[in-house]
Design a protein around this motif. Structure first.
Motif, PDB file in Angstrom:
ATOM      1  N   VAL A   1       0.856  -1.179   0.000  1.00  0.00           N
ATOM      2  CA  VAL A   1       0.000   0.000   0.000  1.00  0.00           C
ATOM      3  C   VAL A   1       0.897   1.236   0.000  1.00  0.00           C
ATOM      4  O   VAL A   1       2.049   1.179   0.430  1.00  0.00           O
ATOM      5  CB  VAL A   1      -0.933   0.008   1.241  1.00  0.00           C
ATOM      6  N   PRO A   2       0.357   2.379  -0.486  1.00  0.00           N
ATOM      7  CA  PRO A   2       1.186   3.604  -0.557  1.00  0.00           C
ATOM      8  C   PRO A   2       1.280   4.324   0.784  1.00  0.00           C
ATOM      9  O   PRO A   2       1.091   5.550   0.859  1.00  0.00           O
ATOM     10  CB  PRO A   2       0.452   4.445  -1.607  1.00  0.00           C
ATOM     11  N   PHE A   3       1.517   3.552   1.844  1.00  0.00           N
ATOM     12  CA  PHE A   3       1.632   4.147   3.174  1.00  0.00           C
ATOM     13  C   PHE A   3       2.847   3.536   3.880  1.00  0.00           C
ATOM     14  O   PHE A   3       3.241   2.399   3.579  1.00  0.00           O
ATOM     15  CB  PHE A   3       0.367   3.901   4.010  1.00  0.00           C
ATOM     16  N   THR A   4       3.402   4.291   4.837  1.00  0.00           N
ATOM     17  CA  THR A   4       4.564   3.814   5.608  1.00  0.00           C
ATOM     18  C   THR A   4       4.365   4.122   7.091  1.00  0.00           C
ATOM     19  O   THR A   4       3.618   5.050   7.458  1.00  0.00           O
ATOM     20  CB  THR A   4       5.854   4.489   5.120  1.00  0.00           C
ATOM     21  N   LEU A   5       5.039   3.303   7.930  1.00  0.00           N
ATOM     22  CA  LEU A   5       5.114   3.550   9.373  1.00  0.00           C
ATOM     23  C   LEU A   5       6.569   3.743   9.751  1.00  0.00           C
ATOM     24  O   LEU A   5       7.431   2.936   9.389  1.00  0.00           O
ATOM     25  CB  LEU A   5       4.539   2.360  10.150  1.00  0.00           C
ATOM     26  N   SER A   6       6.841   4.805  10.492  1.00  0.00           N
ATOM     27  CA  SER A   6       8.217   5.055  10.942  1.00  0.00           C
ATOM     28  C   SER A   6       8.198   5.250  12.468  1.00  0.00           C
ATOM     29  O   SER A   6       7.350   5.977  13.009  1.00  0.00           O
ATOM     30  CB  SER A   6       8.787   6.296  10.253  1.00  0.00           C
ATOM     31  N   LEU A   7       9.101   4.565  13.148  1.00  0.00           N
ATOM     32  CA  LEU A   7       9.168   4.593  14.614  1.00  0.00           C
ATOM     33  C   LEU A   7      10.010   5.787  15.058  1.00  0.00           C
ATOM     34  O   LEU A   7      11.151   5.936  14.642  1.00  0.00           O
ATOM     35  CB  LEU A   7       9.774   3.289  15.128  1.00  0.00           C
ATOM     36  N   GLN A   8       9.404   6.624  15.885  1.00  0.00           N
ATOM     37  CA  GLN A   8      10.107   7.784  16.429  1.00  0.00           C
ATOM     38  C   GLN A   8       9.692   7.950  17.896  1.00  0.00           C
ATOM     39  O   GLN A   8       8.511   8.177  18.192  1.00  0.00           O
ATOM     40  CB  GLN A   8       9.775   9.057  15.632  1.00  0.00           C
ATOM     41  N   ASN A   9      10.684   7.792  18.842  1.00  0.00           N
ATOM     42  CA  ASN A   9      10.451   7.986  20.275  1.00  0.00           C
ATOM     43  C   ASN A   9       9.329   7.086  20.784  1.00  0.00           C
ATOM     44  O   ASN A   9       8.454   7.512  21.544  1.00  0.00           O
ATOM     45  CB  ASN A   9      10.137   9.459  20.594  1.00  0.00           C
ATOM     46  N   GLY A  10       9.359   5.861  20.341  1.00  0.00           N
ATOM     47  CA  GLY A  10       8.381   4.897  20.832  1.00  0.00           C
ATOM     48  C   GLY A  10       7.018   5.018  20.195  1.00  0.00           C
ATOM     49  O   GLY A  10       6.105   4.277  20.578  1.00  0.00           O
ATOM     50  N   LYS A  11       6.835   5.941  19.246  1.00  0.00           N
ATOM     51  CA  LYS A  11       5.568   6.117  18.568  1.00  0.00           C
ATOM     52  C   LYS A  11       5.785   5.941  17.065  1.00  0.00           C
ATOM     53  O   LYS A  11       6.890   6.103  16.561  1.00  0.00           O
ATOM     54  CB  LYS A  11       4.973   7.492  18.877  1.00  0.00           C
ATOM     55  N   TYR A  12       4.691   5.656  16.371  1.00  0.00           N
ATOM     56  CA  TYR A  12       4.771   5.405  14.923  1.00  0.00           C
ATOM     57  C   TYR A  12       4.049   6.525  14.164  1.00  0.00           C
ATOM     58  O   TYR A  12       2.916   6.912  14.519  1.00  0.00           O
ATOM     59  CB  TYR A  12       4.125   4.068  14.568  1.00  0.00           C
ATOM     60  N   LEU A  13       4.765   7.054  13.138  1.00  0.00           N
ATOM     61  CA  LEU A  13       4.165   8.072  12.263  1.00  0.00           C
ATOM     62  C   LEU A  13       3.620   7.376  11.020  1.00  0.00           C
ATOM     63  O   LEU A  13       4.366   6.699  10.297  1.00  0.00           O
ATOM     64  CB  LEU A  13       5.200   9.121  11.865  1.00  0.00           C
ATOM     65  N   LEU A  14       2.297   7.528  10.801  1.00  0.00           N
ATOM     66  CA  LEU A  14       1.656   6.983   9.599  1.00  0.00           C
ATOM     67  C   LEU A  14       1.667   8.054   8.508  1.00  0.00           C
ATOM     68  O   LEU A  14       1.117   9.147   8.712  1.00  0.00           O
ATOM     69  CB  LEU A  14       0.228   6.551   9.909  1.00  0.00           C
ATOM     70  N   SER A  15       2.328   7.746   7.366  1.00  0.00           N
ATOM     71  CA  SER A  15       2.480   8.725   6.284  1.00  0.00           C
ATOM     72  C   SER A  15       2.151   8.075   4.946  1.00  0.00           C
ATOM     73  O   SER A  15       2.165   6.846   4.807  1.00  0.00           O
ATOM     74  CB  SER A  15       3.918   9.279   6.248  1.00  0.00           C
ATOM     75  N   THR A  16       1.861   8.934   3.962  1.00  0.00           N
ATOM     76  CA  THR A  16       1.730   8.455   2.570  1.00  0.00           C
ATOM     77  C   THR A  16       3.123   8.350   1.972  1.00  0.00           C
ATOM     78  O   THR A  16       3.991   9.193   2.229  1.00  0.00           O
ATOM     79  CB  THR A  16       0.866   9.402   1.722  1.00  0.00           C
ATOM     80  N   SER A  17       3.348   7.319   1.182  1.00  0.00           N
ATOM     81  CA  SER A  17       4.665   7.154   0.561  1.00  0.00           C
ATOM     82  C   SER A  17       4.743   7.800  -0.820  1.00  0.00           C
ATOM     83  O   SER A  17       5.839   8.001  -1.351  1.00  0.00           O
ATOM     84  CB  SER A  17       4.991   5.661   0.428  1.00  0.00           C
ATOM     85  N   LYS A  18       3.593   8.122  -1.399  1.00  0.00           N
ATOM     86  CA  LYS A  18       3.557   8.803  -2.706  1.00  0.00           C
ATOM     87  C   LYS A  18       2.201   9.473  -2.844  1.00  0.00           C
ATOM     88  O   LYS A  18       1.264   9.166  -2.081  1.00  0.00           O
ATOM     89  CB  LYS A  18       3.766   7.796  -3.847  1.00  0.00           C
ATOM     90  N   PRO A  19       2.054  10.411  -3.770  1.00  0.00           N
ATOM     91  CA  PRO A  19       0.746  11.054  -3.942  1.00  0.00           C
ATOM     92  C   PRO A  19      -0.320  10.019  -4.280  1.00  0.00           C
ATOM     93  O   PRO A  19      -0.096   9.088  -5.058  1.00  0.00           O
ATOM     94  CB  PRO A  19       0.982  12.029  -5.100  1.00  0.00           C
ATOM     95  N   LEU A  20      -1.488  10.197  -3.678  1.00  0.00           N
ATOM     96  CA  LEU A  20      -2.603   9.295  -3.940  1.00  0.00           C
ATOM     97  C   LEU A  20      -3.376   9.767  -5.173  1.00  0.00           C
ATOM     98  O   LEU A  20      -3.484  10.967  -5.429  1.00  0.00           O
ATOM     99  CB  LEU A  20      -3.535   9.237  -2.725  1.00  0.00           C
ATOM    100  N   ASP A  21      -3.915   8.791  -5.914  1.00  0.00           N
ATOM    101  CA  ASP A  21      -4.639   9.101  -7.152  1.00  0.00           C
ATOM    102  C   ASP A  21      -6.066   8.589  -7.001  1.00  0.00           C
ATOM    103  O   ASP A  21      -6.306   7.383  -6.887  1.00  0.00           O
ATOM    104  CB  ASP A  21      -3.966   8.431  -8.358  1.00  0.00           C
ATOM    105  N   TYR A  22      -7.017   9.513  -7.000  1.00  0.00           N
ATOM    106  CA  TYR A  22      -8.409   9.143  -6.813  1.00  0.00           C
ATOM    107  C   TYR A  22      -8.887   8.213  -7.929  1.00  0.00           C
ATOM    108  O   TYR A  22      -9.671   7.283  -7.680  1.00  0.00           O
ATOM    109  CB  TYR A  22      -9.268  10.410  -6.783  1.00  0.00           C
TER     110      TYR A  22
END
Length: 883
Positions: A416-437
C-alpha cells in the motif's frame, strides 16, 4: 398423318479400362399417307446412316486434353478423319474452326472433378461432342477425354484431431487415427502420404498399404511434466508439384494415480492463541498437495489416533480444507501447549503427517490496543485526504497494552502507498507517494501488531484497519475516444440530419467528470452539437460544389474548477451527387471559318463545364441535328468539319450542341446554339449574263447622239464582298486603227457613245471586254466580245462566227496590271466631274437654244426605228436579293 422413326445406337467401347454408351435418335417425317405408302427408301437410308455413325463412334476418333486449360488451346482436329466443312454442335467447352476442323478450348474451363463427380477416381473422364462434317453433312459423335492435373490438395474432414493417451502407456504403443485425408484427383495426383511436424521425440507415424494412419508412442509419458502435446499432421499428394493440407493433432495425456500427498513447506508448525479465544476460531490451516489430477488428487485430512483426548476435545479438523478450529470457548488462566499430529491420506497411498504445536496463553494477557492521534482531516475515525498531495503525515500511532508483552511492534500489511516510521516509541503513519483518486478512491490500511510472550514464544498477530478516503480534484481533462473523426455525407441531405456522435470521458468524479461539448466559434452556423450527448447534426443541406470538405473543431469541457478541456477534429467529406447539369461557356457560339478549310478542320472550341466530380462531372458533347457537316471532338472539346464547305452552296449553319454527363442514376443534359458563318474566298470567276454570247450583235444608228447609252454589259460573281465586286475593262477593239467611238463604264458596264458618229465609223465594231472581280491576293477574270454594227438601215445584226483574240496572251495581264481597281475609280471620278461641267453649261444656255435642242431631239426620235436586237437589261430577280 405424320410418321416418325427413331433408332438408338448403344454400347461403343472406347478403351479396355472404360466403357461408355452413346445414343443417337433419328426422327424422319414420312409425309402424309398410310403405312402402305411409307417411304421405305428413306427408312433404309437412315438405317445406313446410323450404322455409319456407329462405325465412327466405335473407331479411333478420340481426343485427350488436360483439365483447366487456358482459352484458345488447340485440342485436336477432325481434318485427319473427315473432309471439310466442320460444325461443332456442342460449343460449351470447345469451339471448332469450320474450315480446318481444329477445335480449341473456350473461356469456360473444363474441371474434371466437376464434369465427372461420380467417377473422380476412375481412369478416364469422357465428354461426348457432336459435330456435322463433310459436304454431305454427316452427323458424328466423338469422345474427348479430360485428363487429370494436380489441381486439388488433400482435404481433412476435421481441422483438429483429438486423441487421449494414458500417461502409463509403454513406449511402442500404437493408436489408430481416424483422420484420413481425401484428394479428388486420380493416380499419383490423388495418392496421399502423411508425416508429423512438431512431434519431437515423443511420437511417430506409420501408414499401412490401406492408408490407415497409426500414431506410435516413442517414449514414456508423464502427465505431471506435460499434460498436452500439439503437433501438425501433414497430408501431401504425389503430384509433380505436390499439394498438401494440415490438420492439428492434439494428444491429451490422461492421469493415473502415480503420486501421493505431501505437506507443503509453508504449512504451520506452531501457533499461539489467547486463553480467552472464542469457539469456532480458526487456529491454523494445514496444507498438503498431490501432483495428480481429478479424483487421484483428492486428499482427506484427519487427526492421528495418538493425539491426546484433551486436544481432541478442544480442536476439530476439517477433513477437506485442513482448517483447525476451537470446539469451545477458552477460559484458561495458565499457559499450556497441545500437540496435534495431522494425517493427509490419498487414494491407495500411505498417509503423510505433520505436527502442529498450539500454545495457549493465559487470558489475563490482553492484546494491546492502538491509540491513533489524527493529524490529517478525519471524520468518524476515517481520514480524508485530497489526491495528488505530496507524501504527508496522517496520524501518530501509539501501542498500549499489558506490560507482560515483550518485543511488540507495528507493521503495515500488504503493498500500500503508506509507511510507518518509529520515532520515540511512537509510529508516524504517512503516505509514501501522492494518492490518485482515479486509481483508487478508498484505502484500507491493515496495521499488524507482532508480539511475543514473556517466555519468548510468538503470539498470533492482531490486526487493526485504518480507513483513508481520497478526495477527487479536477486533475483530468476529458479524453476523446478519437482525436480525429472522419465521415462522408452525400450532398443535398435533409436539414437537421444527424451526422455522428463524439464521445469524451473524464476520469474525475462528480462535477469534475461531467463533460459538455461545444464547437469552435468560427464553425459555420449550419453545424450544431448537443452539449450533453455530443451528437453532431447539420441544419442545412450541404453543397459539394460550394465546399467539399468541412473541418470542425469540437471541444469537450468538464465542470471542474478550474475547468479542463480537450479538442478533437471532425472532417466531413461531402460526397457528390449528380445535381448539376453541364454548363456551356455561352448559350450561343458564333464561329467564322473559310470555305476552303480541309476536312476535319477545327471550327472552334466549345467550352462546357460541370461542377460535379467523377463520372457526374464527365461530359460528352453531341451535335443534335446530325445532318449538318460538323462533329464534336470530345477529346479536345472542339467542333470540327466532316466535309468540305462551299459558301456559295451554304453560307451559314445553325446547329445545336447537346452536353450530357455520365451521372448516376440519371444523367443531366444542356444545349447550346451554334452559328457558323462560312467566309468567302475568291473561288468563282465572274459570269457574263449580258451579252448572252459572243455572237450577240447590236445595230447602232449613225444619228445616235453622243452620250447615249447603247447597251450594257452585266456580269455576276457568286462570291461575296470584294471577291464579288466586278470591273469591266476594254482590252482590245476592232478596227484598231481608228479610235473607238464607244466607251465602257468600268463600274456599271454601261456602253455609251463617246462622240458623234461620222462616216468612217460605219461598219462593225468589236470590243473585247475583260470582266474582273476584286479578289485578293489575285482577282479572277472572264472575257466577252461586244459586237456593235453602225449602220443606217437598222436591220437586225447577224454574226456568222464569233470574234477571236489575236493579240499576245500577256497583253491581258498587262492590261490588268495597268488598270487596277483604284485607277478605275479615278477615271470614273473624272467622268463624273466632266458630266457636271456639261450640265452647268447647259443651264447657262438661253431658252432659245433649249427650244432648238428640244425640236431637234423630237425629229431624231421620229426618224429612229425600233431596235429589235437590243439586249435586255433586266436582271434575274435572285441577283437583287436582300442578301
Amino acid at each position: 398423318m405424320n410418321y416418325a422413326f427413331s433408332c438408338a445406337v448403344l454400347g461403343c467401347c472406347l478403351s479396355p479400362q472404360h466403357s461408355f454408351a452413346a445414343g443417337v435418335t433419328c426422327v424422319m417425317t414420312m409425309g402424309h399417307g398410310t403405312p402402305d405408302n411409307m417411304n421405305w427408301a428413306g427408312l433404309l437410308q437412315n438405317l445406313l446412316f446410323l450404322v455409319h455413325l456407329r462405325q465412327i463412334m466405335c473407331g479411333s476418333v478420340r481426343f485427350s486434353i488436360p483439365e483447366e486449360q487456358e482459352p484458345g488451346i488447340l485440342t485436336g482436329s477432325l481434318s485427319k478423319h473427315f473432309p471439310p466443312p466442320y460444325q461443332l454442335l456442342t460449343q460449351e467447352y470447345l469451339w471448332m474452326d469450320k474450315n480446318r476442323g481444329n477445335f480449341y478450348t473456350t473461356e469456360q474451363k473444363m474441371d474434371r472433378e466437376a464434369l465427372c463427380p461420380e467417377e473422380t477416381k476412375a481412369e478416364e473422364c469422357i465428354i461426348l461432342h457432336n459435330a456435322i462434317v463433310g459436304p454431305s453433312r454427316d452427323l458424328i459423335q466423338f469422345p474427348v477425354i479430360i485428363e487429370d492435373i494436380n489441381d486439388n490438395a488433400p482435404h481433412f474432414e476435421n481441422s483438429e484431431i483429438h486423441l487421449r493417451v494414458s500417461e502409463d502407456v509403454t513406449a511402442g504403443t500404437s493408436f489408430l487415427l481416424d483422420a484420413k485425408a481425401h484428394d479428388r484427383d486420380i493416380g499419383r495426383n490423388g495418392k496421399v502420404q502423411y508425416h508429423l511436424e512438431g512431434s519431437g521425440e515423443f511420437f511417430s507415424l506409420t501408414v499401412d498399404e490401406e492408408s490407415f494412419i497409426t500414431l506410435v508412442v516413442q517414449t514414456a509419458l508423464d502427465r505431471e511434466t506435460q499434460e498436452q502435446y500439439q503437433m501438425a499432421l501433414v497430408a501431401s499428394d504425389c503430384g509433380s508439384d505436390p499439394l498438401s493440407a494440415t490438420a492439428t493433432l492434439i494428444v491429451t495425456v490422461t492421469d493415473v494415480n502415480d503420486n501421493c500427498p505431501s505437506f507443503s513447506s509453508d504449512s504451520p508448525r506452531s501457533v499461539t492463541i489467547p486463553g480467552d479465544s472464542p469457539k469456532n476460531m480458526v487456529v491454523a490451516q494445514v496444507t498438503a498437495t498431490d501432483p495428480d489430477s481429478g479424483p487421484n488428487a483428492a486428499i482427506v485430512y484427519s487427526l492421528s489416533p495418538k493425539v491426546s483426548e484433551q486436544a481432541k476435545k478442544l480442536f476439530s479438523l476439517d477433513s477437506l480444507t485442513g482448517y483447525i478450529r476451537l470446539t469451545q470457548d477458552l477460559q484458561s488462566d495458565n499457559s499450556e501447549e497441545l500437540v496435534l499430529k495431522v494425517l493427509a491420506s490419498g487414494h491407495h497411498c500411505p498417509p503423510a503427517d505433520t505436527q502442529v504445536t498450539v500454545t495457549v496463553l493465559p487470558k489475563a494477557n490482553q492484546e494491546p490496543t492502538i491509540k491513533i492521534g489524527f493529524i490529517a482531516e478525519h471524520q468518524n475515525q476515517t481520514m480524508v485526504l485530497p489526491e495528488n498531495q505530496p507524501p504527508t503525515v496522517l496520524a501518530v500511532l501509539e501501542l498500549e497494552g499489558d506490560s507482560s508483552f515483550k518485543g511488540s511492534s507495528l507493521a503495515i500489511e500488504g503493498e500500500v502507498p503508506f509507511t510507518l516510521s518509529l520515532q520515540n516509541g511512537k509510529y508516524l503513519l504517512s503516505t509514501s507517494k501522492p494518492l490518485d483518486y482515479e486509481m483508487k478512491s478508498e484505502h484500507h490500511i491493515s496495521v499488524v501488531v507482532h508480539r511475543r510472550s514473556a517466555e519468548g514464544s510468538v503470539i498470533a498477530p492482531t490486526r487493526h484497519v485504518i480507513r483513508v478516503l481520497v478526495v477527487d480534484v479536477n486533475d483530468n481533462a476529458p479524453q476523446f475516444l478519437h482525436s480525429h473523426y472522419q465521415l462522408e455525407v452525400e450532398e443535398n441531405n435533409q436539414p437537421g440530419m444527424s451526422l455522428l456522435r463524439v464521445s469524451a470521458s473524464d476520469a474525475d468524479s462528480g462535477y469534475n467528470g461531467r463533460v459538455t461539448y461545444r464547437l469552435d466559434k468560427h464553425t459555420s452556423t449550419i453545424f450544431n452539437i448537443d452539449p450533453a450527448t455530443g451528437q453532431l447534426s447539420v441544419s442545412a443541406s450541404l453543397d459539394r460544389e460550394q465546399q467539399y470538405v468541412h473541418t470542425l473543431t469540437v471541444f469537450a469541457r468538464d465542470s471542474g474548477s478550474p475547468a479542463l478541456e480537450s479538442v478533437a477534429t471532425v472532417s466531413i467529406r461531402v460526397v457528390d451527387q449528380n445535381d448539376n447539369a453541364p454548363v456551356f461557356l455561352t448559350q450561343h457560339f458564333i464561329f467564322f471559318i473559310p470555305e476552303n478549310v480541309a476536312q476535319f478542320a477545327q471550327v472552334g472550341r466549345v467550352g462546357v463545364t460541370d461542377p460535379d466530380e467523377g463520372k457526374n462531372g464527365n461530359t460528352e458533347l453531341h451535335v443534335v441535328n446530325n445532318s449538318e457537316p460538323f462533329v464534336v471532338d470530345n477529346t479536345q472539346g472542339t467542333l470540327r468539319t466532316t466535309t468540305n464547305l462551299d459558301r456559295e452552296t451554304e453560307d451559314r449553319y445553325e446547329l445545336y450542341l447537346l452536353a450530357r454527363d455520365h451521372g448516376h442514376p440519371v444523367s443531366l443534359t444542356s444545349t447550346a446554339r451554334v452559328t457558323i458563318f462560312v467566309e468567302d474566298i475568291n473561288d468563282n470567276q465572274p459570269k457574263v449574263i449580258l451579252p448572252n454570247s459572243n455572237f450577240s450583235c447590236l445595230t447602232v444608228s449613225p444619228e445616235t447622239m453622243a452620250g447615249t447609252m447603247i447597251t450594257k454589259i452585266y456580269a455576276i460573281d457568286e462570291d461575296s464582298g470584294l471577291n464579288s465586286e466586278i470591273t469591266y475593262t476594254v482590252v482590245a477593239q476592232e478596227p484598231a486603227h481608228n479610235g473607238s467611238p464607244f466607251r465602257v463604264d468600268s463600274r456599271s458596264g454601261n456602253i455609251t457613245l463617246a462622240q458623234r458618229l461620222v462616216g468612217n465609223n460605219l461598219g462593225m465594231h468589236h470590243l473585247f471586254i475583260m470582266v474582273s472581280d476584286g479578289g485578293k491576293p489575285a482577282p479572277l477574270h472572264t472575257t466577252v466580245w461586244v459586237n456593235l454594227l453602225v449602220n443606217e438601215s437598222m436591220e437586225p445584226c447577224q454574226l456568222d462566227s464569233a470574234p477571236t483574240w489575236t493579240g499576245p496572251a500577256d497583253l491581258l495581264v498587262q492590261n490588268l496590271s495597268k488598270a487596277p481597281i483604284c485607277e478605275v475609280e479615278e477615271s470614273a471620278t473624272r467622268y463624273a466631274q466632266l458630266t457636271l461641267l456639261v450640265g452647268l453649261g447647259m443651264l447657262l444656255a438661253s431658252i432659245c437654244l433649249l427650244v432648238v435642242t428640244a425640236v431637234l431631239y423630237l425629229k431624231q426620235r421620229r426618224r429612229r426605228p425600233p431596235q429589235k436586237n437590243e439586249i435586255p437589261l433586266r436582271l434575274k430577280d435572285k441577283y437583287y436579293s436582300d442578301d
